[in-house]
Design an enzyme around this catalytic site. Structure first.
Site, PDB file in Angstrom:
ATOM      1  N   LYS A 183       0.945  -0.999   0.112  1.00  0.00           N
ATOM      2  CA  LYS A 183      -0.010  -0.067  -0.181  1.00  0.00           C
ATOM      3  C   LYS A 183       0.707   1.115   0.181  1.00  0.00           C
ATOM      4  O   LYS A 183       2.226   0.983   0.569  1.00  0.00           O
ATOM      5  CB  LYS A 183      -0.905   0.088   1.145  1.00  0.00           C
ATOM      6  CG  LYS A 183      -1.928  -1.368   1.183  1.00  0.00           C
ATOM      7  CD  LYS A 183      -3.198  -0.834   0.726  1.00  0.00           C
ATOM      8  CE  LYS A 183      -4.078  -1.860   0.963  1.00  0.00           C
ATOM      9  NZ  LYS A 183      -5.417  -1.659  -0.210  1.00  0.00           N
TER      10      LYS A 183
ATOM     11  N   ASP B 185      -9.265   0.300  -9.575  1.00  0.00           N
ATOM     12  CA  ASP B 185     -10.374  -0.534  -8.621  1.00  0.00           C
ATOM     13  C   ASP B 185     -11.214   0.692  -8.303  1.00  0.00           C
ATOM     14  O   ASP B 185     -12.395   0.197  -8.698  1.00  0.00           O
ATOM     15  CB  ASP B 185      -9.190  -0.926  -7.490  1.00  0.00           C
ATOM     16  CG  ASP B 185     -10.004  -1.223  -6.101  1.00  0.00           C
ATOM     17  OD1 ASP B 185     -11.412  -1.577  -6.804  1.00  0.00           O
ATOM     18  OD2 ASP B 185      -9.951  -1.385  -5.251  1.00  0.00           O
TER      19      ASP B 185
ATOM     20  N   GLU C  25      -1.989   0.008  -8.610  1.00  0.00           N
ATOM     21  CA  GLU C  25      -3.393  -0.216  -8.731  1.00  0.00           C
ATOM     22  C   GLU C  25      -4.114   1.797  -8.444  1.00  0.00           C
ATOM     23  O   GLU C  25      -3.779   2.152  -7.134  1.00  0.00           O
ATOM     24  CB  GLU C  25      -3.921  -1.053  -7.849  1.00  0.00           C
ATOM     25  CG  GLU C  25      -5.492  -1.174  -7.255  1.00  0.00           C
ATOM     26  CD  GLU C  25      -5.854  -2.478  -6.705  1.00  0.00           C
ATOM     27  OE1 GLU C  25      -4.853  -3.533  -6.029  1.00  0.00           O
ATOM     28  OE2 GLU C  25      -6.437  -2.865  -6.044  1.00  0.00           O
TER      29      GLU C  25
END
Ligand code: MG
Length: 373
Positions: A174, A254, A229
């Site tokens: 992340k 996403d 992403e």
């Protein structure tokens, strides 16, 4: 014999996480598993889950309760399930759920998945089989929390190496939470070596220009990041397209793609190279299949992801993921690790994890036997 929907029950089960989950938009230490049990006229139970997050789905345990025990239950009670046409009758019920409430996609996901579970049970096949898959397993990546402070990068790298040691070949880092993403990714790559696939998820945390800068820095450093992403804000499709056009790394949409309508726009504008399908965005299985087919027909690859949710939501997602692997002919690592963050499953039966593999039982439907404890 045709059955009908006799009851819709909601169960709220708090489940502690094994470690805090940190992204660009939130920190969580426990989840409230909102489980829906739909009972048919033969007394069979189908199961589904509504993942809640104000910051991601805009839903809460309270809103899910109101939607499930109100309009969704009203729409579903008495609906027929035809064992000879399980997909068709589940789709009819699913459409009725979609028409019963605007948005509330996580609440709809829970009820929709429970109906598909029941439909598969009625037909005597696993849910994955109903969706066109034969494999009883899918692979998942493992997510690493975002790092915001420089002194935490070493710990991030250590955690990455630990996950590699327990059998994960694909790690998702992340990023986009305000830390030094170039230093963090370099440290992770250094810790795991060249044999591990690294993904990054910015969760909308960058501007388009920042995204291009960071991703190009990774590329220049040879860090071999497989995909990035959701680099930018969900509604910024121009920004997403700008990033996709200006980096060599694969861009995965996403938050920008919830439904087939969104997928059509992103694909049509070449705004991303891949799409992450999540049942909490699509509102369940019917629309997830629609996004799957739309993307694969356009040669856009798909992975199936999840929210912070338990084994119940993941069970349905794993069935969809297996169907994606079957339809694409190229099994990939999906993003279904949320169950590994929980101290225990809230139900008996269903899926279980074996390192990076989600295994699905062979029985009909999702194979969930009931609530645990
Ligand atoms: Mg994501």
């Amino acid at each position: 014999m045709v059955t009908s929907i006799a009851e819709v029950r909601l169960h709220r089960r708090p489940v502690p996480l094994v470690r805090p989950f940190v992204t660009a938009v939130r920190t969580a230490t426990t989840i409230d598993a909102m489980l829906v049990e739909v009972v048919d006229s033969d007394g069979r139970s189908g199961w589904g889950e509504a993942p809640t997050s104000w910051r991601v789905t805009g839903e809460s345990p309270q809103s899910v309760t109101a939607a499930v025990e109100g309009p969704l239950r009203d729409a579903l009670l008495g609906m027929p399930l035809e064992p000879a046409a399980p997909l068709e009758s589940a789709a009819v019920a699913s459409l009725a759920l979609e028409r019963a409430v605007v948005r509330n996609s996580a609440a709809r996901m829970a009820v929709d998945c429970a109906v598909y579970d029941l439909a598969a049970q009625g037909a005597g096949v696993p849910l994955r089989g109903l969706l066109g898959a034969s494999s009883d397993r899918v692979r998942t990546d493992m997510t690493l929390s975002a790092v915001t402070k420089r002194e935490d990068i070493e710990q991030l790298a250590t955690t990455a190496a630990e996950h590699m040691g327990t059998g994960f070949g694909v790690l998702k880092v992340k990023v986009g939470a305000g830390g030094d993403d170039v230093a963090a990714m370099r440290a992770v790559r250094h810790a795991v070596g060249p044999g591990i696939t690294l993904r990054a998820d910015a969760n909308q945390g960058w501007t388009p220009a920042q995204a291009v800068d960071v991703i190009r820095a990774w590329e220049d450093a040879g860090l071999a990041v497989e995909l990035v992403e959701q680099p930018v804000q969900r509604d910024d499709i121009d920004g997403l397209a700008f990033v996709t056009a200006n980096v060599g790394t694969t861009v995965l949409a996403d938050e920008s793609v919830w439904t087939s309508r969104d997928a059509r726009e992103v694909i049509g504008r070449h705004a991303a190279d891949m799409i992450n399908i999540k049942l909490a965005k699509t509102g369940g299985i019917r629309e997830a299949i629609a996004v799957r087919d739309l993307a694969l027909d356009a040669d856009v690859s798909v992975i199936v992801g999840c929210m912070m949710e338990s084994h119940v939501g993941i069970a349905a997602a794993a069935a969809v993921a297996a169907s994606v692997d079957a339809a694409s002919g190229a099994p990939t690592a999906h993003d279904l690790d949320a169950g590994l963050w929980l101290s225990a499953s809230p139900v008996l039966g269903g899926i279980h994890y074996d390192a990076d593999t989600v295994r699905m039982p062979d029985g009909p439907g999702l194979g969930i036997l009931g609530l645990a404890g």
